[in-house]
Design a protein around this motif. Structure first.
Motif, PDB file in Angstrom:
ATOM      1  N   ASP A 241     -27.141  50.413  68.996  1.00  0.00           N
ATOM      2  CA  ASP A 241     -28.507  51.292  68.300  1.00  0.00           C
ATOM      3  C   ASP A 241     -28.073  52.721  69.015  1.00  0.00           C
ATOM      4  O   ASP A 241     -28.764  53.497  68.736  1.00  0.00           O
ATOM      5  N   LEU A 242     -27.600  52.650  70.283  1.00  0.00           N
ATOM      6  CA  LEU A 242     -27.372  53.765  71.097  1.00  0.00           C
ATOM      7  C   LEU A 242     -26.298  54.689  70.722  1.00  0.00           C
ATOM      8  O   LEU A 242     -25.016  54.159  70.477  1.00  0.00           O
ATOM      9  N   ARG A 243     -26.473  56.068  70.435  1.00  0.00           N
ATOM     10  CA  ARG A 243     -25.363  56.632  70.245  1.00  0.00           C
ATOM     11  C   ARG A 243     -25.032  57.935  71.062  1.00  0.00           C
ATOM     12  O   ARG A 243     -25.707  58.952  71.383  1.00  0.00           O
ATOM     13  N   PRO A 244     -24.090  57.673  72.173  1.00  0.00           N
ATOM     14  CA  PRO A 244     -24.060  58.359  73.460  1.00  0.00           C
ATOM     15  C   PRO A 244     -23.341  59.798  72.882  1.00  0.00           C
ATOM     16  O   PRO A 244     -22.442  59.876  71.942  1.00  0.00           O
ATOM     17  N   GLU A 245     -23.686  60.885  73.641  1.00  0.00           N
ATOM     18  CA  GLU A 245     -23.074  61.983  72.945  1.00  0.00           C
ATOM     19  C   GLU A 245     -21.371  62.136  73.708  1.00  0.00           C
ATOM     20  O   GLU A 245     -21.221  61.694  74.819  1.00  0.00           O
ATOM     21  N   MET A 246     -20.638  62.837  73.022  1.00  0.00           N
ATOM     22  CA  MET A 246     -19.283  62.867  73.179  1.00  0.00           C
ATOM     23  C   MET A 246     -19.059  63.671  74.732  1.00  0.00           C
ATOM     24  O   MET A 246     -19.631  64.758  74.804  1.00  0.00           O
ATOM     25  N   THR A 247     -18.355  63.228  75.491  1.00  0.00           N
ATOM     26  CA  THR A 247     -18.226  63.617  77.038  1.00  0.00           C
ATOM     27  C   THR A 247     -16.664  63.983  77.257  1.00  0.00           C
ATOM     28  O   THR A 247     -15.853  63.100  76.914  1.00  0.00           O
ATOM     29  N   HIS A 248     -16.518  65.106  77.642  1.00  0.00           N
ATOM     30  CA  HIS A 248     -14.945  65.482  78.167  1.00  0.00           C
ATOM     31  C   HIS A 248     -14.350  64.432  79.014  1.00  0.00           C
ATOM     32  O   HIS A 248     -14.959  64.188  79.941  1.00  0.00           O
ATOM     33  N   PRO A 249     -13.143  64.173  78.864  1.00  0.00           N
ATOM     34  CA  PRO A 249     -12.544  63.296  79.928  1.00  0.00           C
ATOM     35  C   PRO A 249     -12.563  63.790  81.328  1.00  0.00           C
ATOM     36  O   PRO A 249     -12.691  62.726  82.273  1.00  0.00           O
ATOM     37  N   GLU A 250     -12.403  65.098  81.385  1.00  0.00           N
ATOM     38  CA  GLU A 250     -12.332  65.677  82.645  1.00  0.00           C
ATOM     39  C   GLU A 250     -13.747  65.380  83.513  1.00  0.00           C
ATOM     40  O   GLU A 250     -13.468  65.152  84.521  1.00  0.00           O
ATOM     41  N   LEU A 251     -14.828  65.194  82.737  1.00  0.00           N
ATOM     42  CA  LEU A 251     -16.017  65.065  83.733  1.00  0.00           C
ATOM     43  C   LEU A 251     -16.152  63.361  83.904  1.00  0.00           C
ATOM     44  O   LEU A 251     -16.606  63.322  85.197  1.00  0.00           O
ATOM     45  N   TRP A 252     -15.415  62.724  83.256  1.00  0.00           N
ATOM     46  CA  TRP A 252     -15.226  61.307  83.588  1.00  0.00           C
ATOM     47  C   TRP A 252     -14.340  61.303  84.936  1.00  0.00           C
ATOM     48  O   TRP A 252     -14.744  60.464  86.012  1.00  0.00           O
ATOM     49  N   ARG A 253     -13.327  62.117  84.999  1.00  0.00           N
ATOM     50  CA  ARG A 253     -12.313  61.935  86.145  1.00  0.00           C
ATOM     51  C   ARG A 253     -13.140  62.592  87.407  1.00  0.00           C
ATOM     52  O   ARG A 253     -13.069  62.132  88.615  1.00  0.00           O
ATOM     53  N   ARG A 254     -13.949  63.507  87.227  1.00  0.00           N
ATOM     54  CA  ARG A 254     -14.511  64.111  88.498  1.00  0.00           C
ATOM     55  C   ARG A 254     -15.575  63.198  88.873  1.00  0.00           C
ATOM     56  O   ARG A 254     -16.022  63.103  90.225  1.00  0.00           O
ATOM     57  N   PHE A 255     -16.434  62.370  87.968  1.00  0.00           N
ATOM     58  CA  PHE A 255     -17.472  61.087  88.328  1.00  0.00           C
ATOM     59  C   PHE A 255     -16.594  60.303  89.198  1.00  0.00           C
ATOM     60  O   PHE A 255     -17.039  59.661  90.118  1.00  0.00           O
ATOM     61  N   ALA A 256     -15.460  59.820  88.610  1.00  0.00           N
ATOM     62  CA  ALA A 256     -14.446  58.953  89.370  1.00  0.00           C
ATOM     63  C   ALA A 256     -14.260  59.329  90.908  1.00  0.00           C
ATOM     64  O   ALA A 256     -14.298  58.456  91.583  1.00  0.00           O
TER      65      ALA A 256
END
Length: 339
Positions: A241-256
């Protein structure tokens, strides 16, 4: 200023139908009485004659009753005309009501027929927009063109841990560990396992889940995700039921790589207020729920760091749309990971 009445208008038209009928009958009765009185006056005032008695009687009867018949015939005719007009008015009102009902029903049918088409067009536009966002987001954020990336079906999901020289131990003569003999879990199976099987007939989903459970690190993440998803379902919160907003992969890499705070806050793409409020309330009140949530966050963070090293931008986008990643976004936003 009072409106002036039309002198050509019939005054009887302003009266109710019942009053107009009584007025016509009263006028007819009055004319009949006047005629009878006039005839009687004539008969009484004229001298009688023997030879004219018979003819006089006949003429007297004709003179008396013929006008009365004509008068009452006119009265009955007027009454019939009035009833016909009232019936015509009722029929006209019924026809108008039927026409209005037909127009309203036709408009509703047309609107009902048009609504699915409009909704289908909107869904197609939304799907096209999402696909365009995915294509734009999949442009590689790594500029090293010398790197060759194998396909997701063959590429290992988790990068092997970096060896630490001081932690090395002499090999034991007990044979090769079972984990070393097992083929590494592929990226495709890893992502499919984190999505969990869609239906009891989802053979590919169960196959990927079995393979993922054979990997100790991934198995810990899957069990932790299963625990929190079960607890969330008790609150009526489901990841589909949840619809997450699209996030650029670069932000995921910075988070990692360990970056936290507002710079990577877009990673927590779940912003459904009711789900966030229910989750925050349950975490405050239920220690078991809170401990399971924190264990899940730590496990996901550890596994994701190993996954990011081997993942392409497309792999990161696909992972972000799984049920496990959505649960991480939800709990991470409630726990303040992205603040």
């Amino acid at each position: 200023m009072a409106p002036q009445s039309d002198p050509r208008r019939d005054p009887a038209a302003d009266l109710p139908p019942l009053h107009r009928g009584r007025l016509t009958e009263i006028i007819g009765g009055g004319l009949s009485v006047v005629w009878v009185v006039a005839v009687l006056s004539y008969i009484l005032s004229s001298p009688p004659g023997d030879e004219e008695k018979t003819l006089g009687l006949v003429m007297t009867l004709l003179i008396v009753f013929l006008p009365l018949v004509l008068i009452w015939a006119a009265v009955i005719t007027l009454r019939s005309v009035r009833e016909l007009r009232a019936e015509a008015a009722r029929l006209q009102a019924a026809v108008d009501a039927m026409r209005a009902s037909y127009i309203q029903t036709t408009a509703q049918v047309q609107a009902a027929a048009l609504k699915p088409s409009v909704e289908r067009k909107l869904e197609e536009i939304a799907a096209s927009a999402k696909q365009a966002e995915t294509v734009l987001a999949t442009f590689s954020s790594r500029r090293d063109s010398s790197l060759s990336v194998p396909s997701a079906d063959r590429k290992a999901a988790l990068a092997p841990p970096r060896a630490e020289p001081e932690a090395e131990q002499p090999a034991l003569a007990l044979g090769t560990p079972a984990d070393a003999l097992r083929s590494p879990l592929s990226v495709t199976d890893f992502i499919r396992a984190l999505q969990f099987p869609e239906t009891p007939e989802d053979k590919e989903g169960f196959r990927a889940l079995r393979l993922a459970l054979e990997d100790r690190e991934v198995a810990r993440l899957i069990r932790a995700a299963q625990d929190v998803l079960t607890l969330l379902s008790q609150e009526g919160i489901y990841m589909d039921d949840l619809r997450p907003e699209m996030t650029h992969p670069e932000l995921w890499r910075r988070f990692a790589t360990g970056e936290r705070g507002r710079g990577v806050s877009a990673v927590g793409g779940i912003r459904d207020r009711s789900s966030l409020a229910l989750t925050a309330s349950r975490m405050r009140e239920d220690t078991i729920f809170r401990d399971a949530a924190h264990h899940f966050l730590r496990t996901f963070d550890r596994v994701f760091q190993a996954f990011e090293r081997n993942a392409s931008d497309a792999d990161l986008i696909e992972l972000a749309d799984t049920r496990t990643a959505r649960a991480f976004m939800l709990f991470g936003r409630v726990a303040g990971v992205f603040d």
